[in-house]
Design an enzyme around this catalytic site. Structure first.
Site, PDB file in Angstrom:
ATOM      1  N   CYS A   1       0.992  -1.108   0.078  1.00  0.00           N
ATOM      2  CA  CYS A   1       0.010   0.018   0.026  1.00  0.00           C
ATOM      3  C   CYS A   1       0.770   1.266   0.021  1.00  0.00           C
ATOM      4  O   CYS A   1       1.671   1.603  -1.142  1.00  0.00           O
ATOM      5  CB  CYS A   1      -0.940  -0.040   1.225  1.00  0.00           C
ATOM      6  SG  CYS A   1      -2.338   1.122   0.922  1.00  0.00           S
TER       7      CYS A   1
ATOM      8  N   GLU B   1      -1.728  -9.422   3.220  1.00  0.00           N
ATOM      9  CA  GLU B   1      -1.623  -9.945   4.508  1.00  0.00           C
ATOM     10  C   GLU B   1      -2.843 -10.479   5.150  1.00  0.00           C
ATOM     11  O   GLU B   1      -3.285 -11.212   5.945  1.00  0.00           O
ATOM     12  CB  GLU B   1      -0.887  -9.008   5.727  1.00  0.00           C
ATOM     13  CG  GLU B   1      -1.817  -7.797   6.022  1.00  0.00           C
ATOM     14  CD  GLU B   1      -1.401  -6.658   5.102  1.00  0.00           C
ATOM     15  OE1 GLU B   1      -1.662  -5.310   5.642  1.00  0.00           O
ATOM     16  OE2 GLU B   1      -1.253  -6.821   3.953  1.00  0.00           O
TER      17      GLU B   1
ATOM     18  N   HIS C   1      -3.616  -5.244   0.114  1.00  0.00           N
ATOM     19  CA  HIS C   1      -3.020  -5.830   1.352  1.00  0.00           C
ATOM     20  C   HIS C   1      -3.082  -7.223   1.272  1.00  0.00           C
ATOM     21  O   HIS C   1      -4.091  -7.746   1.899  1.00  0.00           O
ATOM     22  CB  HIS C   1      -3.943  -5.106   2.584  1.00  0.00           C
ATOM     23  CG  HIS C   1      -3.695  -3.630   2.903  1.00  0.00           C
ATOM     24  ND1 HIS C   1      -2.574  -3.528   3.804  1.00  0.00           N
ATOM     25  CD2 HIS C   1      -4.119  -2.742   2.347  1.00  0.00           C
ATOM     26  CE1 HIS C   1      -2.741  -1.981   3.723  1.00  0.00           C
ATOM     27  NE2 HIS C   1      -3.541  -1.472   2.864  1.00  0.00           N
TER      28      HIS C   1
END
Length: 550
Positions: A383, A520, A518
């Site tokens: 990001c 994750e 993102h």
């Protein structure tokens, strides 16, 4: 009909209700039950999207674009069910919904009160969240009630849970209470009185826990458990010792070995097959017997509260599991780099710059990115980390002096990163924003599938397309992309409709990737994540290049 398990907390906050709820869900799922989880937050904010990471920790983004509590990240990592907007709601959302109904006249002139209107709304939200999973065929919904028993903010949620249990009847709901048993060093003993008082407070509300999860820094002796049992009126075998461990992925086995799932199933009148926790055993074995070790430098500005990067830290652990590597994460304050330089980065095997907002600390992050680029250190930018990588490249390679983001410098001579003013959401609706738009609920959020450029590192990692979650307002400015690409930067993925850059890489670098999304949020211990696994393998190769004997 869906059955419910309500998880409450007592004495103090931050005991790990989310981990406990997720672990119980993992055990029940291993027994063949269709499980989902919900988180009820007692704060008045509509969602945590505008809350400081120092106040709240990470904001977890769901597939459908909801900004939610970080516990939903734990839920997705522990069970197979994907969380959605309806799996997390706050006092703010409840009151907002009730007030809308009052304005429409839905209450037919009645006086709107906490009981029954607020508590009924909470029950409706809980039922809606439970029905959203498994095509409405959820066997068990585990509902974590945020806050601490005794706090005024949590009372409407606890009252709603009590009413649901009463209304649904026998074997329809169970209550699990997580509490603290502190060790007093000066006395050399564990103290059970706070737990006794916490359970008494819960019983005053009309809730009688089926199981107590007693948190301590050590195993709780049987005589202390017996004391808790007697004063709390909870059977001894339902007073569960939950001690500190070095990995949260050991908690399902800990709870199962003490029969928590049997207690819950008995309370709910369920007789599912035995639990199979072999997958969790294998994960723990991989964690405890790594074959390699790497050190990752995470350069950010919220490093004093690592909960701000919870999903990211866990994703690196997952990558370690799937590469048989012990991943050591060093959290480095980017402002410290601004003050002291990049000397502190020299021992790192790889560098990562996570997402974030605001100008503070950005020049330190850019310095770390430049160090990674110039020294061949594997770099992953997420990001903001991708945006800053583009800014660094523009300044020092593409010859765009003064390049910056309009977030930090609205009058930058080369705004290589700028505000997204128009895009299409998941439902095909065109969203428009400008610098005067509200901060809350106005970002580009949720999952989006994008094609990947053939022959790139990104394609070797993801395949032909990528489907990841977003949470951002700013994007790489397409006006500057031709100049950046002419200097050697590759945009390896773009959105299919707006043509917004989603991934970038440097082909002449061992491993240098930036992603606007993102990743994750979609990593799990079961499956890992291809991007993080590739990153850790690159870190291992980097370590071997620097020290072949390592």
């Amino acid at each position: 009909m869906t059955k419910y398990v309500f998880v409450t907390g007592g004495v103090v906050s931050s005991l790990g209700k989310g981990i406990a709820a997720a672990s119980l869900a993992a055990i029940l799922e291993s027994r063949g039950l269709q499980v989902t989880l919900l988180k009820l937050d007692p704060y008045i904010n509509v969602d945590p999207g505008t809350m400081s990471p120092f106040q709240h920790g990470e904001v977890f983004v769901t597939e459908d674009g909801a900004e939610t509590d970080l516990d939903l990240g734990h839920y997705e990592r522990f069970i197979s069910t994907k969380m959605r907007r309806v799996n997390n709601f706050t006092t703010g959302q409840i009151y907002e919904s009730v007030l809308r109904k009052e304005r429409r006249g839905d209450y037919l002139g009645k006086t709107v009160q906490v009981i029954p209107h607020i508590t009924n709304e909470i029950q409706d939200f809980v039922a809606r969240g439970a029905d959203s999973a498994w095509q409405g065929n959820t066997d068990v919904a585990i509902v974590e009630i945020g806050g601490t028993v005794g706090d005024i903010e949590s009372l409407p949620f606890l009252e709603a849970a009590r009413q649901m249990s009463l209304r649904m009847g026998r074997n329809s709901a169970a209550f699990v209470h997580l509490t603290l048993v502190p060790y007093i060093a000066s006395a050399g003993e564990l103290k059970t009185k706070p737990t006794q008082h916490s359970v008494q407070k819960l019983r005053e509300i009309g809730i009688y826990p089926n199981a107590l999860l007693c948190r301590a820094d050590r195993r709780i002796p049987d005589d202390e458990r017996a004391k808790i049992s007697m004063f709390s009126n909870v059977p001894l075998d339902a007073v569960i010792s939950v001690w500190d461990v070095d990995s949260i992925y050991k908690i399902p086995a800990m709870l199962h070995q003490q029969g928590v799932d049997n207690i819950v199933c008995e309370a709910l009148g369920l007789t599912p097959p035995p639990a199979d926790l072999s997958m969790w055993d294998n994960l723990v074995d991989a964690l405890e017997h790594p074959q390699h070790e790497v050190t990752i430098g995470m350069v950010g500005k919220y490093v004093d509260l690592t909960e701000s990067y919870k999903s990211l830290s866990e994703a690196l652990v997952h990558a370690g599991i799937h590469t048989r590597s012990k991943v050591k994460i060093e959290y480095i304050d980017s402002e410290d780099i601004e003050a002291r330089g990049t000397e502190q980065l020299k021992h790192l095997d790889a560098i990562l710059v996570p997402g974030g907002f605001g100008k503070r600390g950005t020049e330190g992050k850019i310095a770390a990115i430049r160090y990674a680029r110039e020294n061949g250190v594997p770099y992953l930018g997420i990001c903001l980390g991708m945006q800053l990588a583009v800014i660094e490249f523009a300044r020092h390679v593409a010859g765009l002096g003064g390049a910056n983001s309009t977030e930090f410098d609205p009058s930058a001579p080369h705004p290589v990163v700028a505000l997204i003013t128009e895009w299409m959401d998941r439902e095909g609706k065109v969203e428009k924003r400008d610098t005067n738009s509200d901060l809350g609920g106005t970002m580009r959020k949720g999952a989006q599938r994008c094609p990947i450029k053939p022959g790139t590192l990104a394609q070797s990692i993801y395949g032909d397309d990528v489907n990841e979650r977003h949470r951002h307002r700013y994007e790489v400015n397409n006006v500057y992309v031709p100049r950046l690409e002419a200097a050697g930067l590759v945009i390896s993925a773009r959105t299919p409709t707006e043509n917004l850059p989603e991934m970038m890489e440097l082909p002449n670098h061992p491993w240098f990737v930036g992603v606007q999304f993102h990743p994750e949020f979609t990593s799990t211990p079961r499956d890992g994540h291809p991007l993080f696994s590739s990153y850790i393998r690159a870190a291992l190769e980097s370590k071997n290049r620097r020290d072949p004997q390592a």
